[in-house]
Write an enzyme that holds these catalytic residues in place. Structure first.
Site, PDB file in Angstrom:
ATOM      1  N   HIS A  68       0.796  -1.260  -0.001  1.00 24.44           N
ATOM      2  CA  HIS A  68      -0.047  -0.057  -0.040  1.00 24.44           C
ATOM      3  C   HIS A  68       1.029   1.402   0.045  1.00 24.44           C
ATOM      4  O   HIS A  68       2.036   1.199   0.696  1.00 24.44           O
ATOM      5  CB  HIS A  68      -1.043   0.123   1.276  1.00 24.44           C
ATOM      6  CG  HIS A  68      -2.031   0.977   1.114  1.00 24.44           C
ATOM      7  ND1 HIS A  68      -1.609   2.468   1.465  1.00 24.44           N
ATOM      8  CD2 HIS A  68      -3.096   0.976   0.562  1.00 24.44           C
ATOM      9  CE1 HIS A  68      -3.007   2.806   1.234  1.00 24.44           C
ATOM     10  NE2 HIS A  68      -3.964   2.075   0.899  1.00 24.44           N
ATOM     11  N   SER A  89     -10.330   7.117  -3.348  1.00 22.21           N
ATOM     12  CA  SER A  89     -11.542   7.821  -3.107  1.00 22.21           C
ATOM     13  C   SER A  89     -12.712   7.265  -3.973  1.00 22.21           C
ATOM     14  O   SER A  89     -13.569   7.984  -4.357  1.00 22.21           O
ATOM     15  CB  SER A  89     -11.313   9.343  -3.504  1.00 22.21           C
ATOM     16  OG  SER A  89     -10.333   9.968  -2.759  1.00 22.21           O
TER      17      SER A  89
HETATM   18  C1  PEP Z   1      -6.947   3.064   0.160  1.00 24.84           C
HETATM   19  O1  PEP Z   1      -6.393   3.221   1.490  1.00 24.84           O
HETATM   20  O2  PEP Z   1      -6.390   1.959  -0.252  1.00 24.84           O
HETATM   21  C2  PEP Z   1      -7.754   4.018  -0.318  1.00 24.84           C
HETATM   22  C3  PEP Z   1      -8.071   3.703  -1.718  1.00 24.84           C
HETATM   23  O3  PEP Z   1      -8.454   4.912   0.242  1.00 24.84           O
HETATM   24  P1  PEP Z   1      -9.545   5.832   0.117  1.00 24.84           P
HETATM   25  O4  PEP Z   1     -10.725   5.293  -0.517  1.00 24.84           O
HETATM   26  O5  PEP Z   1      -9.949   6.506   1.262  1.00 24.84           O
HETATM   27  O6  PEP Z   1      -8.885   6.767  -1.082  1.00 24.84           O
END
Ligand code: PEP
Length: 249
Positions: free
Chosen positions: A95, A212
């Site tokens: 990640h 997001s």
């Molecule tokens: C993530 O942490 O992998 C992620 C996509 O976070 P968000 O959906 O909050 O952007």
């Protein structure tokens, strides 16, 4: 035909009480999700709770990281076999928050890929460019390098046993989503990189979009031909929002 996988990344959020409430909500609504598989990736301290609460449900679960090592003097680390012992199906690796805050390199992430597989779990392998890299016009170079690290270390057939999550770093937790066309372009490019090593793997591997994604934009993103699901941060913390992404598939 590839399956759609919607996975929640809870990151370092929740408590025993809030997780119980969230999982109760997901279990109550999961029957409405008919076109996607759903999974949640919990903080490791809560994995046993999650395993118990999701036993017998259609929701899978996973961890958010794993050690490259099998056992020994690695204070604070958790091994793949420890996670697997609880019945874990997935483990997120690479990640961008691990790459950024913990200095994880392409090589280290490639090692984790094999460690997760060897323990009998499926890696959710995160790749993606930063805003600076996108603005420099090197998005393709970055994602190709990240994918190639696994192919070079283990071969394309091994890569094909995992799931890729394309997550533009500038879209994670910022509320700025890649447009469906922007995301589709990179997903198709990732598939073309893999196809150079193995066309069958390129055709069959699940490539999720992350950054997001929410109930409002999921349908447009998931309708793109090379987007096979989502890795969801913020919107995975509320059962109705996460389920709404699942029913958009
Ligand atoms: C993530 O942490 O992998 C992620 C996509 O976070 P968000 O959906 O909050 O952007």
């Amino acid at each position: 035909m590839r399956n759609i996988l919607i996975a929640g990344n809870w990151k370092m959020n929740g408590s025993r009480a809030s997780i119980k409430e969230l999982l109760d909500g997901l279990k109550a609504g999961i029957d409405k999700v008919t076109n996607a598989k759903m999974a949640v990736c919990a903080p490791s301290i809560y994995l046993a709770d999650v395993a118990e609460q999701l036993a017998g449900s259609a929701i899978s679960w996973g961890a958010q990281d794993v050690s490259t090592e099998a056992s020994g003097a690695y204070t604070g680390e958790i091994s793949a076999s420890m996670i697997k012992e609880f019945g874990c199906k997935y483990t997120i690796i690479g990640h961008s928050e691990r790459r950024t805050y913990h200095g994880e390199t392409d090589e280290l992430v490639a090692k984790k890929f094999a460690v997760v597989l060897e323990a009998g779990m499926t890696p959710i392998f995160c790749i993606g460019e930063t805003l600076e890299e996108r603005e420099k016009g090197i998005t393709e170079e970055v994602v190709a390098r990240q994918v190639q690290a696994v192919i070079d270390m283990h071969g394309a057939a091994v890569l094909g046993k995992g799931v890729i999550a394309y997550e533009p770093v500038w879209a994670i937790g910022t509320g700025k989503t890649a447009s469906p066309e922007q995301a589709q372009d990179v997903h198709a490019f990732i598939r073309s990189v893999i196809a150079k090593a193995d066309a069958g793997v390129a055709e069959n591997i699940i490539i999720q979009y992350g950054g997001s994604m929410n109930a409002g934009n999921a349908k447009d993103l998931l309708s793109q031909p090379d987007i096979d699901g989502g890795l969801i941060g913020g919107a995975s913390l509320k059962a109705p929002d996460f389920l709404a992404i699942g029913t958009s598939a």
